[in-house]
Motif scaffolding. Structure first.
Motif, PDB file in Angstrom:
ATOM      1  N   SER A  19      -3.220  -5.440  -0.780  1.00  0.00           N
ATOM      2  CA  SER A  19      -4.098  -6.460  -1.347  1.00  0.00           C
ATOM      3  C   SER A  19      -3.319  -7.756  -1.490  1.00  0.00           C
ATOM      4  O   SER A  19      -2.115  -7.743  -1.785  1.00  0.00           O
ATOM      5  CB  SER A  19      -4.633  -6.011  -2.712  1.00  0.00           C
ATOM      6  N   LYS A  77      -3.607   0.813   2.141  1.00  0.00           N
ATOM      7  CA  LYS A  77      -4.265  -0.470   1.924  1.00  0.00           C
ATOM      8  C   LYS A  77      -3.380  -1.406   1.098  1.00  0.00           C
ATOM      9  O   LYS A  77      -2.753  -0.999   0.138  1.00  0.00           O
ATOM     10  CB  LYS A  77      -5.602  -0.264   1.223  1.00  0.00           C
ATOM     11  N   ASP A  85      -3.767   5.881   2.125  1.00  0.00           N
ATOM     12  CA  ASP A  85      -4.702   4.996   2.831  1.00  0.00           C
ATOM     13  C   ASP A  85      -4.019   3.724   3.314  1.00  0.00           C
ATOM     14  O   ASP A  85      -4.533   3.020   4.175  1.00  0.00           O
ATOM     15  CB  ASP A  85      -5.908   4.655   1.953  1.00  0.00           C
ATOM     16  N   GLY A 138       0.841  -1.184   0.000  1.00  0.00           N
ATOM     17  CA  GLY A 138       0.000   0.000   0.000  1.00  0.00           C
ATOM     18  C   GLY A 138       0.879   1.239   0.000  1.00  0.00           C
ATOM     19  O   GLY A 138       1.405   1.626   1.038  1.00  0.00           O
TER      20      GLY A 138
END
Length: 278
Positions: A65, A63, A61, A57
């Protein structure tokens, strides 16, 4: 003349508004590009091993995956052992029977999107062994039947770099089964960095009975892995207003991979809580 003054004032206000406008901050550009993040390694605690792969990420944010459908294997010095993706996306598991090849090299191989990544680490032995006089936490009696432990996340100037786990309740046992969320204690051979102040140090302070017991695990770190962790914590756990600008953190994953593939030995001992305060 009056109309001219009004026109001049209007022009000044318009210009001031234009000069005070600040364009939105964009975070899309970053200094380095990473295509793959690696977590996990080989541990002598059990033959079942896990490697987690994810896409980093890199935006605010934060994030990540999971990375699925990768080819993952580990060479134990003799054989190439395949790792298969589990029901958890991005989590790969394999069985390393030869998981005690001390001072030998274990090599990770990953192929993802036609790109190959490699990493290697050396399995070192836990030393010195766990003793009452070298535990990385303190204990004090707070009543006739209660003892409070003070467990730091980091301890500096230790004889060897290591990771520790202190098991004192059922939740700690659950965390032990998930090495990606376990609350480790880290002992560092290096001293505290300049950016570390007492206000940023983290502690856990459980209260136990004199009749309780605890289980202590110690995990070895290779020299390169301990240096990686020390650098990593300088950009995470030890940052404050006096810290320097973020620096590059380089693990042992080749190419555009980030993270660290590690090998670690373990030792375990149990202690009666009453013996901690003698």
């Amino acid at each position: 003349m009056k109309k001219l003054s009004v026109l001049l004032i209007s022009c000044i206000l318009i210009t001031a508004c234009k000069n005070s406008y600040v364009s939105p901050i964009k975070f899309n550009n970053h200094g380095s590009t990473y295509d793959l993040a690696v977590e996990g390694g080989i541990i002598t605690f059990q033959t079942s091993q896990q490697i987690r792969l994810s896409k980093p990420g890199l935006l605010p944010d934060g994030k990540t995956s999971p990375v699925s459908n990768a080819l993952v294997s580990v060479n134990d010095g003799t054989d190439e052992i395949p790792f298969k993706e589990t029901q958890t996306p991005g989590l790969y598991a394999g069985t390393i029977i030869n998981n005690t090849n001390y001072y030998g090299v274990y090599t990770l191989h990953i192929t993802y999107n036609k790109v190959e990544y490699t990493a290697a680490d050396i399995l070192s032995v836990v030393t010195p062994s766990i003793q009452l006089n070298n535990l990385p936490f303190s204990a004090r009696a707070i009543s006739a039947d209660q003892v409070q432990l003070k467990i730091p996340k980091h301890l500096f100037g230790a004889p060897t770099a290591a990771r520790w786990i202190v098991i004192y309740d059922k939740s700690s046992i659950i965390n032990l089964l998930n090495s990606f969320t376990v609350p480790y204690i880290y002992t560092h051979q290096l001293g505290a960095p300049n950016s570390l102040y007492s206000s940023t140090q983290e502690f856990r302070e459980p209260i136990l009975s004199l009749r309780d017991s605890i289980t202590v695990y110690k995990f070895s770190l290779s020299e390169s892995y301990s240096q990686y962790l020390y650098t990593l914590f300088q950009e995470t756990d030890w940052k404050n207003i006096f810290s320097t600008n973020p620096s590059g953190i380089y693990g042992n994953i080749s190419g555009t991979g980030q993270g660290y593939f590690y090998c670690t030995d373990y030792e375990m001992k149990k202690f009666a809580v009453k013996d901690l305060i003698k």
